[in-house]
Design a protein around this motif. Structure first.
Motif, PDB file in Angstrom:
ATOM      1  N   ILE A  72       0.209   0.619   5.415  1.00  0.00           N
ATOM      2  CA  ILE A  72       1.601   0.231   5.246  1.00  0.00           C
ATOM      3  C   ILE A  72       1.694  -1.233   4.791  1.00  0.00           C
ATOM      4  O   ILE A  72       2.631  -1.638   4.123  1.00  0.00           O
ATOM      5  N   GLU A  73       0.679  -1.999   5.131  1.00  0.00           N
ATOM      6  CA  GLU A  73       0.690  -3.419   4.766  1.00  0.00           C
ATOM      7  C   GLU A  73       0.427  -3.634   3.279  1.00  0.00           C
ATOM      8  O   GLU A  73       0.660  -4.709   2.754  1.00  0.00           O
ATOM      9  N   TYR A  74      -0.091  -2.607   2.613  1.00  0.00           N
ATOM     10  CA  TYR A  74      -0.358  -2.732   1.175  1.00  0.00           C
ATOM     11  C   TYR A  74       0.824  -2.229   0.345  1.00  0.00           C
ATOM     12  O   TYR A  74       0.782  -2.243  -0.869  1.00  0.00           O
ATOM     13  N   ILE A  75       1.835  -1.721   1.030  1.00  0.00           N
ATOM     14  CA  ILE A  75       2.976  -1.153   0.315  1.00  0.00           C
ATOM     15  C   ILE A  75       4.203  -2.045   0.531  1.00  0.00           C
ATOM     16  O   ILE A  75       4.440  -2.536   1.628  1.00  0.00           O
ATOM     17  N   GLY A  76       4.927  -2.235  -0.531  1.00  0.00           N
ATOM     18  CA  GLY A  76       6.206  -2.925  -0.407  1.00  0.00           C
ATOM     19  C   GLY A  76       7.295  -1.928  -0.748  1.00  0.00           C
ATOM     20  O   GLY A  76       7.181  -1.195  -1.730  1.00  0.00           O
ATOM     21  N   TYR A  77       8.327  -1.862   0.082  1.00  0.00           N
ATOM     22  CA  TYR A  77       9.328  -0.807  -0.100  1.00  0.00           C
ATOM     23  C   TYR A  77      10.724  -1.396  -0.107  1.00  0.00           C
ATOM     24  O   TYR A  77      11.125  -2.069   0.833  1.00  0.00           O
ATOM     25  N   LEU A  78      11.423  -1.136  -1.174  1.00  0.00           N
ATOM     26  CA  LEU A  78      12.829  -1.528  -1.241  1.00  0.00           C
ATOM     27  C   LEU A  78      13.640  -0.238  -1.185  1.00  0.00           C
ATOM     28  O   LEU A  78      13.753   0.474  -2.187  1.00  0.00           O
ATOM     29  N   PRO A  79      14.175   0.124  -0.027  1.00  0.00           N
ATOM     30  CA  PRO A  79      14.889   1.395   0.074  1.00  0.00           C
ATOM     31  C   PRO A  79      16.236   1.342  -0.628  1.00  0.00           C
ATOM     32  O   PRO A  79      16.774   0.256  -0.881  1.00  0.00           O
ATOM     33  N   GLU A  80      16.736   2.501  -0.931  1.00  0.00           N
ATOM     34  CA  GLU A  80      18.065   2.551  -1.541  1.00  0.00           C
ATOM     35  C   GLU A  80      19.104   2.064  -0.530  1.00  0.00           C
ATOM     36  O   GLU A  80      20.007   1.309  -0.856  1.00  0.00           O
TER      37      GLU A  80
END
Lengths: 322, 441
Positions: A72-80
């Protein structure tokens, strides 16, 4: 090199199947467009990749190995659906999210300063989010998404709610991150931006992938073998010459003796055949293939999918009546 | 620092740093002390010195009233042998300066009734003083009239005290039941726990809902497990509550140390007075009561045990109710939704609260015993039994084990509901749906 691979993902909610055997693969350093109408299952898939929810079956692989919690630390997530703590100071907030992504205090602090200097917003440090304008808050939100330098960046409708200036800014940053090797998954309804920045796409409709591949291949797949032919001469003669092997889709008179005709090739005919057919009657000025826009592809794919589902449904119904 | 630690840290500091926390924490003890002083002050206000006119045509009192050397009388007596009527006192100019009028009827000795007339309401303290002084004076007259020595008369006249004590209790404690006072103190803690469960449970609920409404939750759960987020929030807010307690206990501890010498003064005075002759029996009773409270507060109640248990039961009850409140927060979509969803939690909580008052004086009733085991009520009810000192240690242990088992279970359920609920925007869940989420894999 493969970045993300999703294999046979199934997710069932009470009463409906959100994802039905979804498989997609994205490559390192590419921008991957995840497209589909509302309710198709995009957000469900993104949540599974982010490990917010789990699939009923199927697997997710990151860089070739099965994804783990720590990834999860390697992923960046901008949710809707996004927001910030309104009462929290900007600096505290960014630090909090950065540390949740596993950054040490000093690293987080350094990155924070870097980004704030880059966006020239260091004066906001001690402001509460509720004191910021919407556009300002959006910048903070974006910084929070990318601060920990994710390998995989997942952006769900990144341009919705952003003003044109911020949209350009974000687009620029996305392309820059791509240049630096970040893989980006982009879920959007904005087909212009898909054409502009995506390398490959997957179109999900009704819980299934209906179109998948590089942008070029998809466009090839949806080419209609229609050409725009600009010529000097009589439209009447041109149309007559086409006869049964080609179909005139559209025609337009540009001036007294110049016209443009959109011609679809029928049967096994090639462009050369078309040219051979019309050259005796008119003088050709230019020929271009009409390439479908992503917008058209989207609409066509979804409409076709709906039609075939309806047919299937009717057939099954008919079959059971017999 | 682990992620859950970061969540706890944020939840804690964001609340403790708020001005409202500081104000509330400091204001409550000040407000309580202020109210105490106000009550005392209002009581004093009524104690205006009264001028009492006694119409005594038969001269029963011989215009004399005994007043002790160190006494600070709230009233002064003035005698007249004239026959004064009620109307005279009300209307005549010469009686205007007197506040209280008492007519000693000729037959006062036989019908034992003294009627007084006051211009303004007087405090019960002053009223008791006037009655006592006149009564004692008339007793003297009566005894002499009958030819009985006064001390003999008083001895005979003294009423009997009736005390009961429990089998097995120390018979020395007659007339003073510190267990009851202990239970009362326990009840005080029960009330505190009830209030805090509501306040901090509500805080958890609003915290969850704000994250959901502010749409920040999906950003967080992409970094933290939903369960960790929920649990960190519950713990962080619980720590805010404990911090508040710690400050209040500190203040109360200091107050008790300050108040203790005042009790000792009281005892010294009462012992000194007992050495001399006349202590009116109700004053003596009051002193005995004070001594009993003193004994209960400083000797009988096991404060360290009570305080430790208070904290443990608060934590247990808070984890149980906090997780239930978290469920509501996750299922609701707006503040208005919570009002309806919270009812199934509020009903048992409030019922237990009301029930706890019915147990005073009877900490070993079956309601109390059952109530101290049932996890939804034990945090509120067990403290009364601990305060009364009637509970056995293994009973406390069983009750705590049940409570712990229950909150682990509810937290687990809350985690399941939370995981689904926080990402359901735009509609309020029903309890039916909530139960369905609990069964989700």
């Amino acid at each position: 090199m493969e970045m993300l691979r999703v294999e046979h993902i199934v997710k069932q909610y009470a009463g409906h199947r959100a994802l039905d055997d979804i498989s997609i693969t994205t490559q390192k350093g590419e921008i991957f467009g995840l497209l589909g109408p509302n309710g198709a299952g995009k957000t469900s898939l993104i949540r599974i990749i982010n490990q917010i929810t789990g699939p009923d079956s199927g697997k997710v692989f990151l860089e070739g190995r099965e994804i783990e919690r720590s990834d999860i630390e390697y992923i960046g997530y901008l949710p809707e659906e996004r927001g910030l703590y309104k009462k929290m100071k900007v600096r505290d907030q960014v630090m909090y999210f950065a540390r949740l992504k596993g950054l040490s205090k000093s690293d987080a602090k350094r990155k924070l300063d870097e980004w704030f200097e880059k966006f020239e917003i260091t004066s906001w440090y001690d402001k509460k989010v509720e004191e910021l304008s919407k556009g300002m808050a959006q910048k903070i939100q974006f910084i929070i998404t990318v601060l920990h330098q994710p390998k995989l960046l997942i952006l769900d409708e990144p341009f919705s709610g952003f003003d044109p200036i911020n949209t350009e800014l974000i687009k620029k940053e996305i392309l820059e991150m791509k240049k630096n090797g970040t893989s980006i998954m982009l879920s959007t309804h904005n087909m212009n931006s898909v054409e502009e920045i995506c390398d490959s796409i997957a179109l999900i409709d009704n819980a299934k992938v209906i179109v998948n591949g590089s942008l070029k291949d998809v466009k090839k797949q949806f080419r209609s073998h229609t050409y725009a032919v600009q010529f000097r001469g009589m439209m009447f003669g041109f149309a007559n010459a086409l006869f049964a092997d080609f179909s005139l889709v559209h025609s337009e008179q540009i001036d007294d003796d110049t016209a443009v005709a959109h011609v679809k090739l029928l049967k096994e005919n090639s462009l050369n055949d078309l040219l051979r057919t019309v050259m005796p009657v008119v003088e050709i000025e230019s020929v271009n293939e009409i390439i479908p826009s992503m917008h058209d592809i989207f609409i066509q794919a979804v409409t076709d999918n709906e039609k075939s589902r309806r047919d299937l449904f009717l057939n099954e119904k008919g079959g059971s009546n017999e | 620092m682990s992620k859950i630690g970061l969540v706890i840290g944020r939840e804690y500091t964001s609340r403790v740093k708020k001005k409202s926390f500081l104000i509330l924490t400091l204001l409550v003890p000040v407000l309580m002390a202020g109210m105490g002083f106000l009550a005392v002050w209002l009581g004093m206000e009524n104690d205006k010195h009264q001028k009492v006119l006694v119409s005594d045509p038969r001269n029963l009192c011989d215009a004399k009233i005994y007043i002790g050397q160190d006494e600070n009388p709230p009233a002064t007596f003035y005698f007249t042998q004239e026959m004064v009527y009620r109307e005279d006192f009300e209307t005549m100019e010469k009686y205007k300066d007197y506040d209280v009028f008492i007519a000693l009827d000729p037959d006062v000795i036989t019908n034992k009734t003294i009627n007084g007339l006051v211009r303004e309401k007087i405090s019960s303290n002053t009223e008791r003083y006037i009655a006592k002084k006149l009564e004692m004076r008339l007793e003297e007259y009566f005894a002499i009239d009958e030819g009985i020595p006064l001390d003999k008369y008083r001895k005979i006249k003294q009423s009997y005290k009736f005390n009961t004590s429990l089998v097995g209790d120390d018979p020395e404690d007659l007339g003073c039941n510190p267990a009851e006072i202990g239970q009362g103190v326990g009840l005080g803690f029960s009330v505190m726990i009830y209030i805090f469960l509501m306040v901090y449970g509500g805080m958890v609920m609003r915290g969850v809902m704000e994250e959901k409404q502010g749409r920040v939750v999906e950003v967080i759960v992409s970094s933290v497990r939903p369960f960790d987020l929920m649990f960190g929030k519950i713990i962080g807010i619980g720590l805010v509550g404990l911090t508040q307690f710690l400050i209040w206990f500190g203040v109360v501890f200091i107050l008790m140390i300050v108040v203790q010498p005042m009790f000792i003064d009281q005892m010294a005075v009462s012992q000194m007075d007992l050495g001399t002759q006349m202590i009116p029996e109700d004053v003596a009773a009051q002193m005995a009561e004070m001594n009993c409270i003193y004994a209960a507060l400083y000797d009988y109640i096991n404060w360290p045990m009570l305080l430790i248990m208070f904290v443990i039961y608060f934590v247990g009850g808070y984890l149980l109710y906090g997780s239930l409140f978290a469920i509501v927060g996750a299922a609701a979509d707006s503040e208005a939704d919570t009002q309806q969803l919270v009812i199934p939690i509020m009903i048992p909580l409030t019922f237990v609260y009301i029930l706890s008052f019915s147990m005073i004086g009877d900490p070993e009733s079956s309601t109390a015993i059952w109530g101290s085991y049932v996890p939804l009520s034990s945090p509120i009810i067990m403290l009364q039994r601990i305060g009364s000192g009637t509970v056995l240690i293994w009973e406390v242990i069983i009750s705590l084990v049940i409570l712990a088992g229950t909150f682990i279970f509810t937290t687990y359920l809350a985690g399941k509901v939370y995981r689904v609920g926080i990402l359901m925007y735009g509609k309020k869940a029903t309890w039916k749906e909530i139960f369905k989420w609990m069964k989700h894999k």
